[in-house]
Design a protein around this motif. Structure first.
Motif, mmCIF file in Angstrom:
data_model
loop_
_atom_site.group_PDB
_atom_site.id
_atom_site.type_symbol
_atom_site.label_atom_id
_atom_site.label_comp_id
_atom_site.label_asym_id
_atom_site.label_seq_id
_atom_site.Cartn_x
_atom_site.Cartn_y
_atom_site.Cartn_z
ATOM 1 N N PRO A 86 0.830 -1.212 0.000
ATOM 2 C CA PRO A 86 0.000 0.000 0.000
ATOM 3 C C PRO A 86 0.856 1.250 0.000
ATOM 4 C CG PRO A 86 0.079 -0.949 2.193
ATOM 5 C CD PRO A 86 0.816 -1.895 1.296
ATOM 6 N N SER A 87 0.280 2.362 -0.397
ATOM 7 C CA SER A 87 1.028 3.612 -0.476
ATOM 8 C C SER A 87 0.140 4.792 -0.137
ATOM 9 C CB SER A 87 1.614 3.800 -1.876
ATOM 10 O OG SER A 87 2.248 5.058 -2.002
ATOM 11 N N THR A 88 0.768 5.820 0.411
ATOM 12 C CA THR A 88 0.078 7.067 0.685
ATOM 13 C C THR A 88 -0.091 7.874 -0.594
ATOM 14 O OG1 THR A 88 2.143 8.225 1.103
ATOM 15 C CG2 THR A 88 1.081 7.191 2.992
ATOM 16 N N ILE A 89 -0.920 8.874 -0.522
ATOM 17 C CA ILE A 89 -1.005 9.923 -1.532
ATOM 18 C C ILE A 89 -0.593 11.220 -0.851
ATOM 19 C CG2 ILE A 89 -2.561 11.324 -2.953
ATOM 20 C CD1 ILE A 89 -1.958 8.682 -4.204
ATOM 21 N N SER A 90 0.499 11.808 -1.323
ATOM 22 C CA SER A 90 0.994 13.050 -0.734
ATOM 23 C C SER A 90 0.289 14.233 -1.385
ATOM 24 C CB SER A 90 2.507 13.180 -0.936
ATOM 25 O OG SER A 90 3.184 12.094 -0.344
ATOM 26 N N MET A 91 -0.423 15.003 -0.574
ATOM 27 C CA MET A 91 -1.160 16.147 -1.099
ATOM 28 C C MET A 91 -0.402 17.437 -0.815
ATOM 29 S SD MET A 91 -4.873 17.719 -0.099
ATOM 30 C CE MET A 91 -4.090 18.818 1.082
ATOM 31 N N GLY A 92 -0.210 18.243 -1.841
ATOM 32 C CA GLY A 92 0.421 19.541 -1.677
ATOM 33 C C GLY A 92 -0.400 20.620 -2.351
ATOM 34 N N THR A 93 -0.101 21.868 -2.057
ATOM 35 C CA THR A 93 -0.792 22.993 -2.670
ATOM 36 C C THR A 93 0.223 24.030 -3.140
ATOM 37 O OG1 THR A 93 -1.062 24.031 -0.498
ATOM 38 C CG2 THR A 93 -2.908 22.710 -1.315
ATOM 39 N N SER A 94 -0.076 24.660 -4.253
ATOM 40 C CA SER A 94 0.785 25.721 -4.780
ATOM 41 C C SER A 94 -0.104 26.772 -5.451
ATOM 42 C CB SER A 94 1.780 25.158 -5.784
ATOM 43 O OG SER A 94 2.612 26.182 -6.278
ATOM 44 N N PRO A 95 -0.276 27.943 -4.830
ATOM 45 C CA PRO A 95 0.388 28.422 -3.605
ATOM 46 C C PRO A 95 -0.119 27.692 -2.357
ATOM 47 C CG PRO A 95 -1.298 29.962 -4.303
ATOM 48 C CD PRO A 95 -1.198 28.948 -5.402
ATOM 49 N N SER A 96 0.625 27.845 -1.257
ATOM 50 C CA SER A 96 0.312 27.137 -0.016
ATOM 51 C C SER A 96 -1.055 27.546 0.523
ATOM 52 C CB SER A 96 1.397 27.423 1.022
ATOM 53 O OG SER A 96 1.111 26.763 2.225
ATOM 54 N N VAL A 97 -1.752 26.565 1.071
ATOM 55 C CA VAL A 97 -3.084 26.792 1.634
ATOM 56 C C VAL A 97 -3.102 26.318 3.084
ATOM 57 C CG1 VAL A 97 -5.543 26.229 1.478
ATOM 58 C CG2 VAL A 97 -4.202 26.547 -0.613
ATOM 59 N N ASN A 98 -3.653 27.138 3.979
ATOM 60 C CA ASN A 98 -3.851 26.754 5.378
ATOM 61 C C ASN A 98 -5.306 26.317 5.519
ATOM 62 O OD1 ASN A 98 -4.162 26.555 8.151
ATOM 63 N ND2 ASN A 98 -2.812 28.274 8.582
ATOM 64 N N PHE A 99 -5.522 25.013 5.708
ATOM 65 C CA PHE A 99 -6.882 24.491 5.655
ATOM 66 C C PHE A 99 -7.660 24.677 6.955
ATOM 67 C CE2 PHE A 99 -4.771 22.333 2.193
ATOM 68 C CZ PHE A 99 -5.727 22.361 1.189
ATOM 69 N N ILE A 100 -7.005 24.444 8.077
ATOM 70 C CA ILE A 100 -7.750 24.464 9.343
ATOM 71 C C ILE A 100 -7.109 25.379 10.383
ATOM 72 C CG2 ILE A 100 -8.779 22.197 9.015
ATOM 73 C CD1 ILE A 100 -6.600 21.011 10.741
ATOM 74 N N GLY A 101 -6.152 26.209 9.960
ATOM 75 C CA GLY A 101 -5.578 27.173 10.886
ATOM 76 C C GLY A 101 -4.486 26.621 11.768
ATOM 77 N N GLY A 102 -3.979 25.435 11.488
ATOM 78 C CA GLY A 102 -2.921 24.831 12.298
ATOM 79 C C GLY A 102 -2.043 23.942 11.452
ATOM 80 N N GLY A 103 -1.124 23.256 12.104
ATOM 81 C CA GLY A 103 -0.181 22.415 11.378
ATOM 82 C C GLY A 103 -0.555 20.954 11.347
ATOM 83 N N ALA A 104 -1.781 20.625 11.670
ATOM 84 C CA ALA A 104 -2.204 19.222 11.695
ATOM 85 C C ALA A 104 -2.254 18.661 10.282
ATOM 86 C CB ALA A 104 -3.566 19.104 12.352
ATOM 87 N N PRO A 105 -2.056 17.353 10.115
ATOM 88 C CA PRO A 105 -2.055 16.752 8.777
ATOM 89 C C PRO A 105 -3.418 16.840 8.106
ATOM 90 C CG PRO A 105 -2.023 15.059 10.469
ATOM 91 C CD PRO A 105 -1.793 16.361 11.171
ATOM 92 N N VAL A 106 -3.388 17.118 6.822
ATOM 93 C CA VAL A 106 -4.597 17.190 6.013
ATOM 94 C C VAL A 106 -4.400 16.296 4.806
ATOM 95 C CG1 VAL A 106 -6.079 18.677 4.610
ATOM 96 C CG2 VAL A 106 -5.148 19.530 6.762
ATOM 97 N N ARG A 107 -5.401 15.503 4.476
ATOM 98 C CA ARG A 107 -5.334 14.612 3.327
ATOM 99 C C ARG A 107 -6.313 15.060 2.261
ATOM 100 N NH1 ARG A 107 -6.019 9.219 6.957
ATOM 101 N NH2 ARG A 107 -4.205 9.516 8.329
ATOM 102 N N ALA A 108 -6.215 14.428 1.112
ATOM 103 C CA ALA A 108 -7.118 14.759 0.014
ATOM 104 C C ALA A 108 -8.507 14.190 0.278
ATOM 105 C CB ALA A 108 -6.561 14.219 -1.294
#
Length: 240
Positions: A86-108
């Protein structure tokens, strides 16, 4: 001759989250968000092997020359068919996006079936993943921001896809010569990945969403590496 087949399923917590090392969600139920297939999980493993003594021609044709050339041959094989890991899917954003106001992990977000056509250019279905929706700061008050939902943190499993598996044949051909009572001479021809079957081993699993929420990584889903091609070796062995 031997055959081994195993079928199993390995599960664990928090493995494979690409955002932080062994990240554990504090804003979602751990069993829902962090519990999933372990990185070493291989659902199906099938192997078989044999060592075959080729019948001696001298038993059929009484000829010393033919017997010396065609007697004493052995054929061996170790074959493996193993499910991909099995494998992860690494999600990134360009430009950077702050989804929930903190540094917690966010997935697609999963919006379709990740299982793709399994081709060289698209091993998994890239379109099955979408960008989560960030919390709008305009909706935050002095009392705080709206509660985090799956739309904000993504609902993809920690390892939503499987990499290519193993389909491999390793074969050897031996010729034994008896020199004297105490001495035996053996010629060995060995081939790993005997049929030179291309076996891909890794895939580009990085999806980068642009400002419009569209994947901008053209290589996402493509094969990036393969296991060894056919490797052959010849050897001479003296036993005394």
């Amino acid at each position: 001759f031997g055959v081994v087949y195993t079928r199993s399923k390995a599960m664990d917590y928090a493995e494979g989250d690409s955002t932080t090392s062994v990240a554990v969600a504090t804003y979602a139920d751990r069993r829902t968000y962090d519990y999933g297939v372990a990185g070493y999980d291989r659902p199906n493993i099938f192997t078989f092997h044999f060592l075959y003594d080729v019948p001696k021609l001298s038993h059929v044709v009484r000829n010393k020359v033919l017997g010396a050339a065609f007697d004493g041959w052995q054929l061996s094989d170790i074959t493996s068919f193993i499910s991909g890991g099995p494998s992860t899917i690494s999600m990134g954003t360009s430009p950077s996006v702050n989804f929930i106001g903190g540094g917690a992990p966010v997935r697609a977000l999963v919006v379709g079936d990740p299982n793709g056509p399994k081709t060289f250019t698209q091993w998994y279905n890239v379109a099955a993943f979408a960008e989560p929706t960030p919390i709008n700061p305009k909706n935050c008050t002095t009392s705080g921001c709206p509660a985090v939902t799956w739309l904000n943190i993504g609902d993809a499993p920690q390892m939503p896809i499987r990499l290519p598996g193993v389909n491999n044949w390793n074969m050897s051909l031996f010729k034994n010569f008896s020199l004297k009572e105490r001495f035996r001479f053996q010629f060995r021809a060995e081939a790993y990945n005997t049929f030179n079957h291309t076996q891909y081993s890794s895939v580009n699993t990085t999806i980068t969403f642009n400002a419009a929420g569209v994947n901008s990584n053209a290589q996402a889903g493509q094969m990036t590496a393969a296991r060894d091609p056919r490797i052959m070796q010849l050897a001479l062995r003296l036993t005394f």
